[in-house]
Design a protein around this motif. Structure first.
Motif, PDB file in Angstrom:
ATOM      1  N   ALA A  45       1.094  -1.243  -0.226  1.00  0.00           N
ATOM      2  CA  ALA A  45      -0.484  -0.574  -0.223  1.00  0.00           C
ATOM      3  C   ALA A  45       1.027   1.416  -0.212  1.00  0.00           C
ATOM      4  CB  ALA A  45      -0.635  -0.363   1.076  1.00  0.00           C
ATOM      5  N   ASN A  46       2.284   1.258   0.517  1.00  0.00           N
ATOM      6  CA  ASN A  46       3.250   2.239   0.728  1.00  0.00           C
ATOM      7  C   ASN A  46       3.719   2.716  -0.809  1.00  0.00           C
ATOM      8  OD1 ASN A  46       2.313   3.178   3.451  1.00  0.00           O
ATOM      9  ND2 ASN A  46       4.367   2.452   4.304  1.00  0.00           N
ATOM     10  N   PRO A  83      11.513   5.906   4.088  1.00  0.00           N
ATOM     11  CA  PRO A  83      10.645   5.760   5.330  1.00  0.00           C
ATOM     12  C   PRO A  83      12.049   6.404   6.247  1.00  0.00           C
ATOM     13  CG  PRO A  83      10.904   3.770   4.332  1.00  0.00           C
ATOM     14  CD  PRO A  83      11.674   5.144   3.665  1.00  0.00           C
ATOM     15  N   ALA A  84      11.303   7.572   7.205  1.00  0.00           N
ATOM     16  CA  ALA A  84      12.297   7.242   8.584  1.00  0.00           C
ATOM     17  C   ALA A  84      12.719   5.950   9.057  1.00  0.00           C
ATOM     18  CB  ALA A  84      11.162   8.076   9.337  1.00  0.00           C
ATOM     19  N   PRO A  85      13.959   6.273   9.750  1.00  0.00           N
ATOM     20  CA  PRO A  85      14.306   4.376  10.188  1.00  0.00           C
ATOM     21  C   PRO A  85      13.252   3.892  11.769  1.00  0.00           C
ATOM     22  CG  PRO A  85      16.215   6.525   9.851  1.00  0.00           C
ATOM     23  CD  PRO A  85      15.158   7.597   9.823  1.00  0.00           C
ATOM     24  N   ALA A  86      12.875   4.804  12.189  1.00  0.00           N
ATOM     25  CA  ALA A  86      11.900   4.175  12.838  1.00  0.00           C
ATOM     26  C   ALA A  86      10.217   5.435  13.004  1.00  0.00           C
ATOM     27  CB  ALA A  86      13.030   4.711  14.504  1.00  0.00           C
ATOM     28  N   PRO A  87       9.862   4.734  12.686  1.00  0.00           N
ATOM     29  CA  PRO A  87       8.412   5.628  12.175  1.00  0.00           C
ATOM     30  C   PRO A  87       7.950   6.505  13.951  1.00  0.00           C
ATOM     31  CG  PRO A  87       8.359   3.799  12.177  1.00  0.00           C
ATOM     32  CD  PRO A  87       9.266   3.338  12.505  1.00  0.00           C
ATOM     33  N   ALA A  88       7.347   7.699  13.390  1.00  0.00           N
ATOM     34  CA  ALA A  88       7.196   7.872  14.810  1.00  0.00           C
ATOM     35  C   ALA A  88       5.323   7.824  14.741  1.00  0.00           C
ATOM     36  CB  ALA A  88       7.415   9.740  14.377  1.00  0.00           C
ATOM     37  N   ASP A  95      -9.809   7.783  14.572  1.00  0.00           N
ATOM     38  CA  ASP A  95     -10.351   7.326  12.933  1.00  0.00           C
ATOM     39  C   ASP A  95     -10.306   7.773  11.600  1.00  0.00           C
ATOM     40  OD1 ASP A  95     -12.681   7.399  15.072  1.00  0.00           O
ATOM     41  OD2 ASP A  95     -13.391   8.906  14.349  1.00  0.00           O
ATOM     42  N   ALA A  96      -9.038   8.161  11.455  1.00  0.00           N
ATOM     43  CA  ALA A  96      -8.209   8.278  10.058  1.00  0.00           C
ATOM     44  C   ALA A  96      -7.987   6.547   9.598  1.00  0.00           C
ATOM     45  CB  ALA A  96      -6.914   8.936   9.716  1.00  0.00           C
ATOM     46  N   GLU A  97      -8.242   6.707   8.165  1.00  0.00           N
ATOM     47  CA  GLU A  97      -7.886   5.641   8.065  1.00  0.00           C
ATOM     48  C   GLU A  97      -6.455   4.816   7.109  1.00  0.00           C
ATOM     49  OE1 GLU A  97     -10.808   4.748   4.186  1.00  0.00           O
ATOM     50  OE2 GLU A  97     -12.321   5.445   5.728  1.00  0.00           O
ATOM     51  N   SER A  98      -5.525   6.054   7.971  1.00  0.00           N
ATOM     52  CA  SER A  98      -3.983   6.164   6.914  1.00  0.00           C
ATOM     53  C   SER A  98      -2.881   6.988   7.591  1.00  0.00           C
ATOM     54  CB  SER A  98      -3.867   6.478   5.209  1.00  0.00           C
ATOM     55  OG  SER A  98      -4.331   7.772   5.680  1.00  0.00           O
ATOM     56  N   GLY A  99      -1.865   6.777   7.293  1.00  0.00           N
ATOM     57  CA  GLY A  99      -0.979   7.585   8.372  1.00  0.00           C
ATOM     58  C   GLY A  99      -0.186   5.897   9.764  1.00  0.00           C
ATOM     59  N   ARG A 100      -0.480   4.448   9.781  1.00  0.00           N
ATOM     60  CA  ARG A 100      -0.224   3.862  10.051  1.00  0.00           C
ATOM     61  C   ARG A 100       0.957   2.809   9.780  1.00  0.00           C
ATOM     62  NH1 ARG A 100      -4.789   5.725  11.536  1.00  0.00           N
ATOM     63  NH2 ARG A 100      -5.156   6.611  13.517  1.00  0.00           N
ATOM     64  N   GLY A 101       1.072   2.886   8.766  1.00  0.00           N
ATOM     65  CA  GLY A 101       1.265   1.666   7.943  1.00  0.00           C
ATOM     66  C   GLY A 101       2.542   1.057   8.644  1.00  0.00           C
ATOM     67  N   LEU A 102       4.130   1.940   8.293  1.00  0.00           N
ATOM     68  CA  LEU A 102       4.893   2.157   8.728  1.00  0.00           C
ATOM     69  C   LEU A 102       5.095   1.780  10.915  1.00  0.00           C
ATOM     70  CD1 LEU A 102       7.672   3.963   6.738  1.00  0.00           C
ATOM     71  CD2 LEU A 102       6.867   1.234   6.825  1.00  0.00           C
ATOM     72  N   LEU A 103       4.193   1.948  11.130  1.00  0.00           N
ATOM     73  CA  LEU A 103       4.054   1.448  12.945  1.00  0.00           C
ATOM     74  C   LEU A 103       3.948  -0.008  12.964  1.00  0.00           C
ATOM     75  CD1 LEU A 103       2.192   4.679  14.319  1.00  0.00           C
ATOM     76  CD2 LEU A 103       4.989   3.749  15.010  1.00  0.00           C
ATOM     77  N   LEU A 104       1.957   0.107  11.969  1.00  0.00           N
ATOM     78  CA  LEU A 104       2.095  -1.639  12.243  1.00  0.00           C
ATOM     79  C   LEU A 104       3.670  -2.249  11.957  1.00  0.00           C
ATOM     80  CD1 LEU A 104      -1.418  -0.980  10.570  1.00  0.00           C
ATOM     81  CD2 LEU A 104      -1.087  -2.047  13.017  1.00  0.00           C
ATOM     82  N   VAL A 105       4.369  -2.044  10.825  1.00  0.00           N
ATOM     83  CA  VAL A 105       5.007  -2.855  10.403  1.00  0.00           C
ATOM     84  C   VAL A 105       6.015  -3.552  11.316  1.00  0.00           C
ATOM     85  CG1 VAL A 105       6.964  -3.353   8.295  1.00  0.00           C
ATOM     86  CG2 VAL A 105       5.066  -3.379   7.933  1.00  0.00           C
ATOM     87  N   SER A 106       6.670  -2.172  11.836  1.00  0.00           N
ATOM     88  CA  SER A 106       6.937  -2.214  13.016  1.00  0.00           C
ATOM     89  C   SER A 106       6.821  -3.038  14.149  1.00  0.00           C
ATOM     90  CB  SER A 106       7.425  -0.959  13.325  1.00  0.00           C
ATOM     91  OG  SER A 106       8.361  -0.502  14.527  1.00  0.00           O
ATOM     92  N   ALA A 107       5.631  -2.927  14.599  1.00  0.00           N
ATOM     93  CA  ALA A 107       5.062  -3.676  15.624  1.00  0.00           C
ATOM     94  C   ALA A 107       5.065  -4.678  14.964  1.00  0.00           C
ATOM     95  CB  ALA A 107       4.013  -3.174  15.951  1.00  0.00           C
ATOM     96  N   LEU A 108       5.074  -5.154  14.638  1.00  0.00           N
ATOM     97  CA  LEU A 108       4.642  -7.211  13.313  1.00  0.00           C
ATOM     98  C   LEU A 108       5.387  -7.526  13.239  1.00  0.00           C
ATOM     99  CD1 LEU A 108       1.266  -6.573  11.813  1.00  0.00           C
ATOM    100  CD2 LEU A 108       2.131  -8.048  14.272  1.00  0.00           C
ATOM    101  N   ALA A 109       7.159  -6.765  12.582  1.00  0.00           N
ATOM    102  CA  ALA A 109       7.905  -7.672  12.103  1.00  0.00           C
ATOM    103  C   ALA A 109       8.745  -7.623  12.950  1.00  0.00           C
ATOM    104  CB  ALA A 109       8.535  -6.786  10.506  1.00  0.00           C
ATOM    105  N   ASP A 110      10.101  -8.514  12.896  1.00  0.00           N
ATOM    106  CA  ASP A 110      11.275  -8.491  14.140  1.00  0.00           C
ATOM    107  C   ASP A 110      12.601  -7.837  13.529  1.00  0.00           C
ATOM    108  OD1 ASP A 110      10.294 -10.948  15.427  1.00  0.00           O
ATOM    109  OD2 ASP A 110      10.908 -12.269  13.453  1.00  0.00           O
ATOM    110  N   THR A 111      12.403  -7.608  11.539  1.00  0.00           N
ATOM    111  CA  THR A 111      12.961  -6.020  11.861  1.00  0.00           C
ATOM    112  C   THR A 111      12.656  -5.428  10.618  1.00  0.00           C
ATOM    113  OG1 THR A 111      14.935  -7.841  10.388  1.00  0.00           O
ATOM    114  CG2 THR A 111      15.317  -6.942  12.757  1.00  0.00           C
TER     115      THR A 111
END
Length: 133
Positions: A45-46, A83-88, A95-111
């Motif tokens: 999506a990104n 992308p920023a190395p560590a998403p803020a 209620d926004a439908e976007s803006g959290r993609g890399l935060l999710l990736v960062s939370a779910l992925a090992d690296t």
């Protein structure tokens, strides 16, 4: 595989990941399949939303790097949008439908990270995930 830089291309890429994981022994409703499919969905999506170049597609690669470790790589042709190395933490409205993609990736992925595309303009965003035994 190569996909068009459109919402349809991102959807097809996400489905490919889910099917491939099912073939590799992680059924569609398993936590591993759902987590890796979500990571792929966010990365594709990104690529479609933030890095499309008219007439250029994005590439997706899913690999098994160890018996229980997988890597999702999404390559686009946009070099200047990194992308920023560590998403803020997101400043998006709750209620926004976007803006959290890399935060999710960062939370779910090992690296996860970003590397320049070899021998061509662009970048590869990658994420690894190890399936719990």
């Amino acid at each position: 595989m190569q996909f068009t830089s459109t919402p349809r291309g991102a959807r097809l890429a996400r489905r490919l990941v889910s099917h491939r994981l099912n073939d590799w022994g992680h059924p569609y409703t398993s936590p591993a399949n759902e987590t890796l499919t979500l990571i792929a969905a966010e990365l594709t999506a990104n690529a479609v939303r933030h890095a499309p170049v008219p007439g250029r597609d994005f590439h997706l690669r899913v690999t098994r790097t160890a018996p229980d470790t997988y890597c999702i790589e999404v390559t686009d042709t946009r070099t200047e949008r990194l992308p920023a190395p560590a998403p803020a933490p997101s400043s998006a409205h709750p209620d926004a439908e976007s803006g959290r993609g890399l935060l999710l990736v960062s939370a779910l992925a090992d690296t996860w990270g970003c590397t320049p595309r070899a021998n061509a303009p662009g970048k590869t965003i990658w994420a690894t995930y190890t399936v719990a035994p």
